[in-house]
Write an enzyme that holds these catalytic residues in place. Structure first.
Site, PDB file in Angstrom:
ATOM      1  N   ASP A  84      47.206  27.945  37.604  1.00  0.00           N
ATOM      2  CA  ASP A  84      46.882  29.360  37.651  1.00  0.00           C
ATOM      3  C   ASP A  84      47.379  29.975  36.320  1.00  0.00           C
ATOM      4  O   ASP A  84      48.196  29.359  35.621  1.00  0.00           O
ATOM      5  CB  ASP A  84      47.620  29.999  38.842  1.00  0.00           C
ATOM      6  CG  ASP A  84      47.539  31.507  38.825  1.00  0.00           C
ATOM      7  OD1 ASP A  84      46.433  32.046  38.657  1.00  0.00           O
ATOM      8  OD2 ASP A  84      48.603  32.154  38.985  1.00  0.00           O
ATOM      9  N   ASP A  97      47.721  34.015  35.632  1.00  0.00           N
ATOM     10  CA  ASP A  97      48.499  35.259  35.770  1.00  0.00           C
ATOM     11  C   ASP A  97      49.703  35.046  36.676  1.00  0.00           C
ATOM     12  O   ASP A  97      49.554  34.673  37.840  1.00  0.00           O
ATOM     13  CB  ASP A  97      47.603  36.374  36.313  1.00  0.00           C
ATOM     14  CG  ASP A  97      46.525  36.732  35.312  1.00  0.00           C
ATOM     15  OD1 ASP A  97      46.896  37.077  34.178  1.00  0.00           O
ATOM     16  OD2 ASP A  97      45.335  36.627  35.637  1.00  0.00           O
ATOM     17  N   GLU A 110      37.470  43.868  41.574  1.00  0.00           N
ATOM     18  CA  GLU A 110      37.720  43.994  43.015  1.00  0.00           C
ATOM     19  C   GLU A 110      38.898  44.932  43.271  1.00  0.00           C
ATOM     20  O   GLU A 110      38.914  45.694  44.236  1.00  0.00           O
ATOM     21  CB  GLU A 110      38.009  42.602  43.602  1.00  0.00           C
ATOM     22  CG  GLU A 110      36.820  41.647  43.587  1.00  0.00           C
ATOM     23  CD  GLU A 110      36.539  40.974  42.243  1.00  0.00           C
ATOM     24  OE1 GLU A 110      37.241  41.247  41.245  1.00  0.00           O
ATOM     25  OE2 GLU A 110      35.598  40.162  42.190  1.00  0.00           O
ATOM     26  N   THR A 168      41.756  30.263  37.669  1.00  0.00           N
ATOM     27  CA  THR A 168      42.233  31.652  37.680  1.00  0.00           C
ATOM     28  C   THR A 168      41.145  32.633  38.100  1.00  0.00           C
ATOM     29  O   THR A 168      39.955  32.345  37.933  1.00  0.00           O
ATOM     30  CB  THR A 168      42.743  32.034  36.273  1.00  0.00           C
ATOM     31  OG1 THR A 168      43.163  33.398  36.282  1.00  0.00           O
ATOM     32  CG2 THR A 168      41.676  31.862  35.216  1.00  0.00           C
ATOM     33  N   THR A 169      41.580  33.789  38.587  1.00  0.00           N
ATOM     34  CA  THR A 169      40.597  34.837  38.889  1.00  0.00           C
ATOM     35  C   THR A 169      40.322  35.716  37.679  1.00  0.00           C
ATOM     36  O   THR A 169      39.380  36.496  37.687  1.00  0.00           O
ATOM     37  CB  THR A 169      41.075  35.761  40.024  1.00  0.00           C
ATOM     38  OG1 THR A 169      42.268  36.395  39.619  1.00  0.00           O
ATOM     39  CG2 THR A 169      41.312  35.013  41.288  1.00  0.00           C
ATOM     40  N   THR A 170      41.157  35.637  36.656  1.00  0.00           N
ATOM     41  CA  THR A 170      40.940  36.509  35.496  1.00  0.00           C
ATOM     42  C   THR A 170      39.758  36.016  34.661  1.00  0.00           C
ATOM     43  O   THR A 170      39.200  34.946  34.913  1.00  0.00           O
ATOM     44  CB  THR A 170      42.228  36.642  34.668  1.00  0.00           C
ATOM     45  OG1 THR A 170      42.157  37.835  33.877  1.00  0.00           O
ATOM     46  CG2 THR A 170      42.435  35.458  33.748  1.00  0.00           C
ATOM     47  N   ASN A 184      40.218  36.460  28.782  1.00  0.00           N
ATOM     48  CA  ASN A 184      41.664  36.654  28.896  1.00  0.00           C
ATOM     49  C   ASN A 184      42.421  35.335  28.805  1.00  0.00           C
ATOM     50  O   ASN A 184      43.512  35.283  28.236  1.00  0.00           O
ATOM     51  CB  ASN A 184      41.996  37.353  30.219  1.00  0.00           C
ATOM     52  CG  ASN A 184      41.526  38.801  30.248  1.00  0.00           C
ATOM     53  OD1 ASN A 184      41.065  39.323  29.239  1.00  0.00           O
ATOM     54  ND2 ASN A 184      41.642  39.430  31.392  1.00  0.00           N
TER      55      ASN A 184
HETATM   56  C1  XBP Z   1      45.210  37.280  38.975  1.00  0.00           C
HETATM   57  C2  XBP Z   1      44.489  38.503  39.262  1.00  0.00           C
HETATM   58  C3  XBP Z   1      43.728  39.162  38.205  1.00  0.00           C
HETATM   59  C4  XBP Z   1      44.537  39.891  37.179  1.00  0.00           C
HETATM   60  C5  XBP Z   1      43.619  40.739  36.361  1.00  0.00           C
HETATM   61  O1  XBP Z   1      45.351  36.519  40.177  1.00  0.00           O
HETATM   62  O2  XBP Z   1      44.472  38.958  40.384  1.00  0.00           O
HETATM   63  O3  XBP Z   1      42.905  40.099  38.820  1.00  0.00           O
HETATM   64  O4  XBP Z   1      45.455  40.751  37.839  1.00  0.00           O
HETATM   65  O5  XBP Z   1      42.590  40.000  35.794  1.00  0.00           O
HETATM   66  P1  XBP Z   1      45.631  34.933  40.113  1.00  0.00           P
HETATM   67  P2  XBP Z   1      41.103  40.569  35.658  1.00  0.00           P
HETATM   68  O6  XBP Z   1      46.863  34.755  39.272  1.00  0.00           O
HETATM   69  O7  XBP Z   1      45.883  34.555  41.538  1.00  0.00           O
HETATM   70  O8  XBP Z   1      44.422  34.250  39.529  1.00  0.00           O
HETATM   71  O9  XBP Z   1      41.203  42.059  35.477  1.00  0.00           O
HETATM   72  O10 XBP Z   1      40.544  39.871  34.444  1.00  0.00           O
HETATM   73  O11 XBP Z   1      40.394  40.206  36.937  1.00  0.00           O
HETATM   74 MG    MG Z   2      48.769  34.148  39.770  1.00  0.00          MG
END
Ligand code: XBP
Ligand code: MG
Length: 259
Positions: free
Chosen positions: A10, A12, A56, A123-125, A129
């Site tokens: 992951d 973030d 989201e 990752t969801t980002t 990024n």
């Molecule tokens: C990371 C997130 C992301 C970041 C922002 O979750 O939830 O939404 O906060 O990124 P994880 P974006 O670590 O579980 O993947 O604004 O690019 O979505």
């Molecule tokens: Mg995370």
């Protein structure tokens, strides 16, 4: 027994503490640019982190906190535009060196690369990024260390759905039993476990109070020889920092007695 072949990271909260001083600040800058009077405090942002994905999260904020909206704003195209502006601010923060890697990450990546393990990002980002974070912390060449970068909208359902982990394993053409996942949050753990991955968690400020019942190991940090981790969950280990020997031990142990 199946050898350990790949590590799925992951981003973030796991590779770096990006949320409070990175993503949150970038959201607020994008809101200000758009003339919105929205301001996500560190505490408010902690509540909003229950929803993964920036677009989201904005939609959730509009639906549940009912902030003032300009006329004709609030639909998915408007949110996508606001989120694009947020991504620009976020990557600028990374380029300015605002967000370092968590301790232990660079050392661990060097060791596992040396040993020939395959690496993936899950990752969801957004892909932008991920690229910016790797580039500005480990150097431009670090992008090529990761065989698969599974990010953002490549799957429809973001974490805690397991889709992004299924996608990454399919790209690697590996079964879950050949890999380990690294996460920092309950949503992330649920996604990885949903794909049957043995998962190691290191909490951070926003996730320290979450529950991680089916993590193989829960730590307060990844650990370094001069900054030992504290173990918060999972079967006891003797090690004090995460290294390949410990990862192999966790992997073998999980294969012998699956959670
Ligand atoms: C990371 C997130 C992301 C970041 C922002 O979750 O939830 O939404 O906060 O990124 P994880 P974006 O670590 O579980 O993947 O604004 O690019 O979505
Ligand atoms: Mg995370």
């Amino acid at each position: 027994m199946m050898p350990l072949q790949a590590l799925l990271f992951d981003v973030d909260g796991t590779l770096a503490d990006t949320e409070r001083d990175g993503h949150r600040v970038a959201f607020n800058r994008a809101f200000a640019d758009a003339g919105l009077d929205w301001e996500w405090s560190p505490r408010r942002y902690g509540e909003l982190l229950c929803v993964t994905g920036g677009k989201e999260r904005i939609a959730h904020y509009i639906a549940h906190y009912q902030p003032t909206l300009p006329p004709a704003a609030g639909d998915s195209a408007w949110i996508a535009g606001l989120h694009r502006a947020k991504t620009k601010h976020y990557t600028a923060l990374l380029a300015a060196g605002a967000i370092p890697l968590r301790s232990g990450v660079a050392r661990l990546l060097a060791e596992v690369r040396q040993a020939g393990l395959r690496l993936a990002i899950v990752t969801t980002t957004t892909p932008e990024n991920v690229t910016a974070l790797l580039h500005h912390t480990l150097g431009a060449e670090a992008l090529s260390w990761f065989e698969v970068i599974a990010a953002g909208d490549v799957v429809a359902a973001k974490k805690p759905a397991a889709d992004i982990y299924h996608y990454a394993l399919a790209q690697l053409q590996l079964p879950a039993a050949a890999a380990l996942a690294f996460e920092d949050s309950a949503n992330g753990l649920q996604a990885a476990r949903g794909a049957d991955l043995t998962t190691v968690v290191a909490v951070n400020g926003y996730t320290a109070d979450e529950a991680f019942p089916d993590a193989a190991l829960v730590l307060d940090q990844w650990g370094e020889p001069d900054h030992p981790f504290e173990q918060l969950g999972g079967d006891a280990v003797a090690a004090q920092w995460l290294d390949l020997a410990l990862l192999r031990q966790i992997h073998q142990r999980a294969l012998r007695s699956p959670a």
